[in-house]
Design a protein around this motif. Structure first.
Motif, mmCIF file in Angstrom:
data_model
loop_
_atom_site.group_PDB
_atom_site.id
_atom_site.type_symbol
_atom_site.label_atom_id
_atom_site.label_comp_id
_atom_site.label_asym_id
_atom_site.label_seq_id
_atom_site.Cartn_x
_atom_site.Cartn_y
_atom_site.Cartn_z
ATOM 1 N N ILE A 13 33.463 44.128 44.653
ATOM 2 C CA ILE A 13 31.999 44.406 44.486
ATOM 3 C C ILE A 13 32.820 45.803 44.015
ATOM 4 C CG2 ILE A 13 30.017 44.763 45.457
ATOM 5 C CD1 ILE A 13 30.619 41.897 44.651
ATOM 6 N N ARG A 14 33.470 46.398 45.314
ATOM 7 C CA ARG A 14 33.344 48.166 44.736
ATOM 8 C C ARG A 14 34.267 48.550 43.504
ATOM 9 N NH1 ARG A 14 35.332 47.382 50.131
ATOM 10 N NH2 ARG A 14 33.006 48.303 51.617
ATOM 11 N N THR A 15 34.794 47.853 43.173
ATOM 12 C CA THR A 15 35.656 48.328 41.598
ATOM 13 C C THR A 15 35.129 46.908 40.848
ATOM 14 O OG1 THR A 15 37.530 46.451 42.470
ATOM 15 C CG2 THR A 15 37.754 47.976 42.699
ATOM 16 N N ARG A 16 34.056 46.743 40.736
ATOM 17 C CA ARG A 16 33.561 46.055 39.586
ATOM 18 C C ARG A 16 34.134 44.783 39.162
ATOM 19 N NH1 ARG A 16 28.761 47.866 41.098
ATOM 20 N NH2 ARG A 16 27.971 49.745 39.995
ATOM 21 N N GLU A 17 35.240 44.614 40.102
ATOM 22 C CA GLU A 17 35.587 43.189 39.804
ATOM 23 C C GLU A 17 35.047 41.856 39.753
ATOM 24 O OE1 GLU A 17 40.310 43.655 39.917
ATOM 25 O OE2 GLU A 17 39.775 45.697 40.769
ATOM 26 N N TYR A 18 34.615 41.798 38.790
ATOM 27 C CA TYR A 18 33.171 40.236 39.423
ATOM 28 C C TYR A 18 32.627 40.022 38.339
ATOM 29 C CZ TYR A 18 28.705 42.801 40.823
ATOM 30 O OH TYR A 18 27.749 43.640 39.884
ATOM 31 N N THR A 82 42.218 34.472 38.715
ATOM 32 C CA THR A 82 42.418 36.360 37.535
ATOM 33 C C THR A 82 42.322 36.664 38.349
ATOM 34 O OG1 THR A 82 39.723 35.755 36.913
ATOM 35 C CG2 THR A 82 41.291 34.640 35.696
ATOM 36 N N GLY A 83 41.595 36.500 39.770
ATOM 37 C CA GLY A 83 41.743 37.412 40.732
ATOM 38 C C GLY A 83 40.654 38.275 40.876
ATOM 39 N N LYS A 84 39.610 37.943 40.037
ATOM 40 C CA LYS A 84 37.891 38.185 40.057
ATOM 41 C C LYS A 84 37.525 37.220 40.953
ATOM 42 C CE LYS A 84 37.785 40.804 35.346
ATOM 43 N NZ LYS A 84 37.295 41.682 35.397
ATOM 44 N N LEU A 85 36.086 38.353 41.838
ATOM 45 C CA LEU A 85 35.127 37.421 42.521
ATOM 46 C C LEU A 85 34.220 36.701 41.355
ATOM 47 C CD1 LEU A 85 34.119 37.038 45.304
ATOM 48 C CD2 LEU A 85 33.516 39.067 44.967
#
Length: 93
Positions: A13-18, A82-85
């Motif tokens: 969430i903090r790194t916008r990977e969702y 892909t490692g994303k939330l």
């Protein structure tokens, strides 16, 4: 119980990977929630349950928390290949 998983989700969430699915986006709008409510719920909430997805057999998690205005909400999410939330759905309770 799911401390490592929740820590990993919070970092995403903090790194916008969702990614917010179309279904989650529709439910978010229907319950008058914002993307910031989703982020706050994951950053301050807790994982209440782990479930096995029937079709993909991957683990998904039920996160209970609050939105920015204190509205209680739940999110169903999983960590994708892909490692994303992936935010599957979100709703007010």
């Amino acid at each position: 119980m799911f401390d490592r998983t929740l820590k990993r989700m919070r970092e995403m969430i903090r790194t916008r990977e969702y990614i917010v699915t179309l279904h989650a986006e529709e439910e978010r709008e229907a319950d008058d929630l914002s993307v910031f409510d989703i982020e706050n719920c994951i950053l301050s909430g807790e994982i209440k349950e782990r479930q096995r997805d029937e079709s993909s057999r991957e683990w998904k998690y039920r996160i209970v928390g609050k939105g920015l205005r204190g509205k209680k909400m739940e999110i169903i999410a999983r960590i994708g290949s892909t490692g994303k939330l992936i935010i599957i759905t979100v709703y007010s309770v």
